[in-house]
Design a protein around this motif. Structure first.
Motif, PDB file in Angstrom:
ATOM      1  N   CYS D  22      -3.895   3.392   7.088  1.00  0.00           N
ATOM      2  CA  CYS D  22      -5.349   3.403   6.846  1.00  0.00           C
ATOM      3  C   CYS D  22      -5.653   2.394   5.736  1.00  0.00           C
ATOM      4  CB  CYS D  22      -5.856   4.806   6.496  1.00  0.00           C
ATOM      5  SG  CYS D  22      -5.266   5.479   4.937  1.00  0.00           S
ATOM      6  N   GLU D  25      -9.350   2.107   4.539  1.00  0.00           N
ATOM      7  CA  GLU D  25      -9.811   3.259   3.749  1.00  0.00           C
ATOM      8  C   GLU D  25      -9.118   3.283   2.379  1.00  0.00           C
ATOM      9  OE1 GLU D  25      -8.892   3.446   6.902  1.00  0.00           O
ATOM     10  OE2 GLU D  25     -10.320   4.687   8.034  1.00  0.00           O
ATOM     11  N   ALA D 213      -6.183   9.632   5.981  1.00  0.00           N
ATOM     12  CA  ALA D 213      -7.317   8.690   5.969  1.00  0.00           C
ATOM     13  C   ALA D 213      -8.610   9.402   5.547  1.00  0.00           C
ATOM     14  CB  ALA D 213      -7.475   8.053   7.350  1.00  0.00           C
TER      15      ALA D 213
END
Lengths: 231, 231, 231, 231
Positions: D22, D25, D213
């Motif tokens: 991720c 993020e 995430a």
């Protein structure tokens, strides 16, 4: 009135109501033949050893239950108290292993021992009350253990048939009769009284009483497994 | 007194006490600008669509919360009621997907949509109350949704500014104003009253009121996300 | 290879690995003296009655465990399956009360019966696995019951010593040997296999095997309590 | 490769896989405008104060999450570690109140502040992962906080635009860049790696990645609420 029956919890408080509400179960637990045999020194060694090993496994789940009480606690102060209890019980497990070693039970053996049906039943019952109920439900399921051991020790001290000298179980009795444990037991009863006030103990008595009684029954079975091992 | 304010829960019962204990939050939720715009037909389509998609994701966690209520239920009868609620909500999710499709939102898109912060916040707050508290705590966290939607629909029906003909949102209004949902909402309020009696609601009011108020606030934010999407 | 040993779960799947990983416990459970006495018709009536009453109490907690599985389910589809299981078990409790009545056990008596130590131990162990672990842990704790009863019935059908005519327990055998239950048991084993693939069953085998074995042991104790009641 | 990106977790271990899975993020969280403004000293005081107050409320739930990890822990050793974490976080809350006071936020005000939507969302999401999943699921939800703050501090140290002298937020940076916190952050990443091995992290990656995430997203929102308060 017996001396020990006035020691824990306030008059009219929730703890005493719960205990008096299951007088027969409470008596069967706190004055179980296992306890009487601790008192007069006649308990077979095999019974005590069985109890010690399972008590170690019990403590681990007791620590889990106190951790669940942190999750469910009603205030930061209560979280701190319960977190301290988790730490204290986990420390106690180390002491318990040393104590087991004194009784000829090496750590590796204790840790490898499978949980008995009695240990599984009692500990998981408490955890499930913690999952189902609120902090008061959980603490009520824990109280027979925390407070009961305090009462057991006082009853032994007051017992006419007590073997005061040369009792092989004197170290166990002294620990639970000692100031530190007695303070802890009084605190546990006082907490039930306080939660009873803040969390509707009066109105919920019919729901709480069977939980307390069941935990007392499960404690009695826990002693009994010791006697069964020595048959 | 307004018509709708007397519809849910018994006078003096726990539900009304909880609602009246957070009058400002309750008003901000049940007569939110989103609701008023549903009533007078001025709600932007984008706002409604955003709401619909997130409401689908909300329902899945609502079903989980009712399943947790089965775990925590106080009787076999309550288990059956809560299990029926789980089934009903899961059925509703299917209907909801069809309803979304009517509004131009295909199932694949709805199911692929990530949860908004507002949906995560509300649903997980409820689940955590379920983990922390008992069945009453959990039902109190659920009540603003179950009962509130019933009240919202009645307020719209009684609204002077309501667009009664040609309102694009009439199907939504009709569903929640309908007998089936209204019965469900009255049942949810009655259950809070009953649990209030059996589980110490009076004594626990100071603990329960903030939970109810927080859930009402989280509901208001849930409407607001719709409006935010249409800015 | 015995016929029944190939019935449940796929070759190489997690269910068979778990069952084969505790062959002794599995045998002690699925071919317990209680089961053999069901098969040859020699089971004392008092043993069966004891079992029936406790099985009712067991089912209630089994429904709670399936509800917890809804909470923990990995997908909407799994939520629906588990919700259906909750509903089916709660329906079964009604049937079970009627069945108990056929055996001279009136509903009021069954519902008033206290839970035995064996019932408390098994059911709360499962609930605690549900609290501690994920959906796979919980389903592994449930599988010995769901699948095992299917295997028990097939073993009885294949038993040389089976009393095929006039067996007082034929209705019980027929229910679990019937298509409906067999489908359910195969489904439960297939679910373990599927969760094994999606949730790391291979890597977690050392953690899962003791849970499955303990649940099998607790099932054996559950039969045993019936025999103990008839001594 | 950037210095900080190699600090936490082992190459090929679960932590790095989750973080790299991720990347967007993670970047949005660990190099959020709030963080950059901490680094160059331009963060408005109102933003920092808002953050500090909510961080206190966050810590209380973080302690609850670690207590739930005690309940779910896979060994006695893990129970001890997690219990120590509970104690450490509860101690930190006391320090945090003193630190708040240094910034002109008296304890009474901090304790009376309501939880923001961002705080509710993040903390309850973690608790619900703890209820739904096993110890690995819970630790994965906790890791972006524990490890991320360590990475944030290292990124600030390495930042060209860092205001090294006279930065009003130096005490905050020094705490998280300090040995004690860095050790804790490395330990948290190592624990994810270890649990990944013992609890099927490889096979469960598709289930764990969205949790990690989401927690990173919720952390970014947590910073954002500070900036929003200073608009």
């Amino acid at each position: 009135m017996d001396r020990w029956s006035t020691e824990f919890g306030a008059k009219g408080g929730l703890f005493r109501r719960l205990r008096d509400g299951c007088a027969a179960e409470w008596e069967a637990y706190t004055w179980h033949p296992f306890v009487r045999a601790l008192s007069d020194g006649t308990l077979p060694l095999a019974a005590f050893r069985r109890y010690l090993v399972q008590d170690y496994l019990f403590l681990l789940h007791f620590a889990r239950a106190e951790a669940l009480a942190v999750v469910k606690a009603e205030s930061v102060e209560a979280m701190r108290e319960k977190a301290a209890a988790v730490g204290a019980i986990l420390d106690e497990t180390r002491m318990h292993l040393l104590y087991c070693a004194d009784w000829g039970l090496p750590e590796s053996g204790v840790r490898a021992e499978p949980e008995s049906a009695e240990t599984v039943g009692y500990t998981r019952y408490v955890m499930d009350r913690g999952l189902s109920g609120d902090i008061l439900d959980l603490e009520v399921a824990l109280a027979p253990c925390a407070v009961g051991y305090g009462e057991v020790a006082l009853r032994i001290l007051a017992d006419d048939r007590r073997m005061a000298r040369g009792n092989p179980y004197e170290s166990w009795i002294a620990m639970y009769a000692g100031d530190e444990y007695q303070r802890l037991a009084r605190g546990a009863a006082a907490r039930i009284d306080a939660l009873g006030r803040s969390h509707g103990g009066e109105a919920r008595f019919a729901l709480l009483a069977p939980v307390f009684a069941e935990a007392a029954r499960l404690e009695a079975r826990f002693w009994q497994q010791g006697l069964d091992a020595a048959r």
